[in-house]
Write a protein that holds these residues in place. Structure first.
Motif, PDB file in Angstrom:
ATOM      1  N   TRP A   8       0.836  -1.199   0.000  1.00 15.26           N
ATOM      2  CA  TRP A   8       0.000   0.000   0.000  1.00 15.26           C
ATOM      3  C   TRP A   8       0.875   1.254   0.000  1.00 15.26           C
ATOM      4  CZ3 TRP A   8      -0.541   3.917   3.672  1.00 15.26           C
ATOM      5  CH2 TRP A   8      -1.593   4.809   3.430  1.00 15.26           C
ATOM      6  N   ARG A   9       1.930   1.252   0.801  1.00 16.38           N
ATOM      7  CA  ARG A   9       2.817   2.406   0.882  1.00 16.38           C
ATOM      8  C   ARG A   9       3.523   2.644  -0.455  1.00 16.38           C
ATOM      9  NH1 ARG A   9       4.927   5.582   5.178  1.00 16.38           N
ATOM     10  NH2 ARG A   9       6.171   7.104   4.094  1.00 16.38           N
ATOM     11  N   ALA A  10       3.937   1.566  -1.111  1.00 22.86           N
ATOM     12  CA  ALA A  10       4.596   1.701  -2.408  1.00 22.86           C
ATOM     13  C   ALA A  10       3.637   2.275  -3.442  1.00 22.86           C
ATOM     14  CB  ALA A  10       5.128   0.345  -2.875  1.00 22.86           C
ATOM     15  N   GLN A  11       2.374   1.877  -3.420  1.00 19.23           N
ATOM     16  CA  GLN A  11       1.392   2.423  -4.353  1.00 19.23           C
ATOM     17  C   GLN A  11       1.152   3.897  -4.088  1.00 19.23           C
ATOM     18  OE1 GLN A  11      -1.993  -0.153  -3.905  1.00 19.23           O
ATOM     19  NE2 GLN A  11      -1.187  -1.673  -5.340  1.00 19.23           N
ATOM     20  N   GLN A  12       1.139   4.290  -2.818  1.00 18.55           N
ATOM     21  CA  GLN A  12       0.969   5.698  -2.481  1.00 18.55           C
ATOM     22  C   GLN A  12       2.148   6.526  -2.996  1.00 18.55           C
ATOM     23  OE1 GLN A  12      -1.673   7.199  -1.044  1.00 18.55           O
ATOM     24  NE2 GLN A  12      -2.702   5.233  -1.134  1.00 18.55           N
ATOM     25  N   ARG A  63       2.145   9.555  -5.800  1.00 19.22           N
ATOM     26  CA  ARG A  63       2.754  10.862  -5.532  1.00 19.22           C
ATOM     27  C   ARG A  63       3.769  11.199  -6.618  1.00 19.22           C
ATOM     28  NH1 ARG A  63       4.522  10.440  -0.180  1.00 19.22           N
ATOM     29  NH2 ARG A  63       2.499  11.222   0.451  1.00 19.22           N
ATOM     30  N   GLN A  64       4.545  10.207  -7.043  1.00 20.91           N
ATOM     31  CA  GLN A  64       5.527  10.428  -8.103  1.00 20.91           C
ATOM     32  C   GLN A  64       4.853  10.809  -9.415  1.00 20.91           C
ATOM     33  OE1 GLN A  64       7.927   7.024  -8.945  1.00 20.91           O
ATOM     34  NE2 GLN A  64       9.180   8.083 -10.434  1.00 20.91           N
ATOM     35  N   ARG A  65       3.748  10.126  -9.764  1.00 22.48           N
ATOM     36  CA  ARG A  65       3.024  10.466 -10.994  1.00 22.48           C
ATOM     37  C   ARG A  65       2.466  11.876 -10.920  1.00 22.48           C
ATOM     38  NH1 ARG A  65       1.233   5.048 -10.502  1.00 22.48           N
ATOM     39  NH2 ARG A  65      -0.669   5.765  -9.493  1.00 22.48           N
ATOM     40  N   CYS A  66       1.969  12.260  -9.775  1.00 19.68           N
ATOM     41  CA  CYS A  66       1.422  13.610  -9.593  1.00 19.68           C
ATOM     42  C   CYS A  66       2.511  14.664  -9.786  1.00 19.68           C
ATOM     43  CB  CYS A  66       0.790  13.727  -8.210  1.00 19.68           C
ATOM     44  SG  CYS A  66       0.165  15.369  -7.832  1.00 19.68           S
ATOM     45  N   LEU A  67       3.649  14.446  -9.149  1.00 18.91           N
ATOM     46  CA  LEU A  67       4.745  15.405  -9.284  1.00 18.91           C
ATOM     47  C   LEU A  67       5.252  15.478 -10.716  1.00 18.91           C
ATOM     48  CD1 LEU A  67       6.793  14.720  -6.055  1.00 18.91           C
ATOM     49  CD2 LEU A  67       5.441  16.742  -6.586  1.00 18.91           C
ATOM     50  N   ALA A  68       5.354  14.334 -11.382  1.00 20.87           N
ATOM     51  CA  ALA A  68       5.811  14.327 -12.772  1.00 20.87           C
ATOM     52  C   ALA A  68       4.824  15.068 -13.666  1.00 20.87           C
ATOM     53  CB  ALA A  68       6.000  12.890 -13.257  1.00 20.87           C
TER      54      ALA A  68
END
Length: 81
Positions: free
Chosen positions: A30-34, A38-43
């Protein structure tokens, strides 16, 4: 202690450890998916930023996970046009 009692005890111990391990694995997944979200959002945000724009970035501690970003157009620029 007879063999049935020993078998039940051993199976109970193994099942308890297995359930604990499964819980930790699910939490890590779950933490890895979160983090990937977050990485996709920042990108995506950085991909939409104007060339030469300014990025103000702020983050918080591990318990709050607060993230604040502000994109500003380049000084003297046309605001991303």
């Amino acid at each position: 202690m007879d063999s049935a009692t020993a078998a039940v005890t051993i199976v109970s111990i193994v099942m308890a450890k297995g359930c604990g391990l499964l819980g930790l694995w699910l939490r890590l997944r779950w933490r890895a998916q979160q983090e990937q979200a977050r990485q996709r959002c920042l990108a995506g945000v950085l991909g939409a930023a104007p060339v030469g724009g300014l990025l103000e970035f702020e983050t918080a501690g591990t318990d709050g996970h607060r993230l604040r970003m502000r994109l500003r157009p380049a000084p003297g620029g046309r605001g991303g046009v």
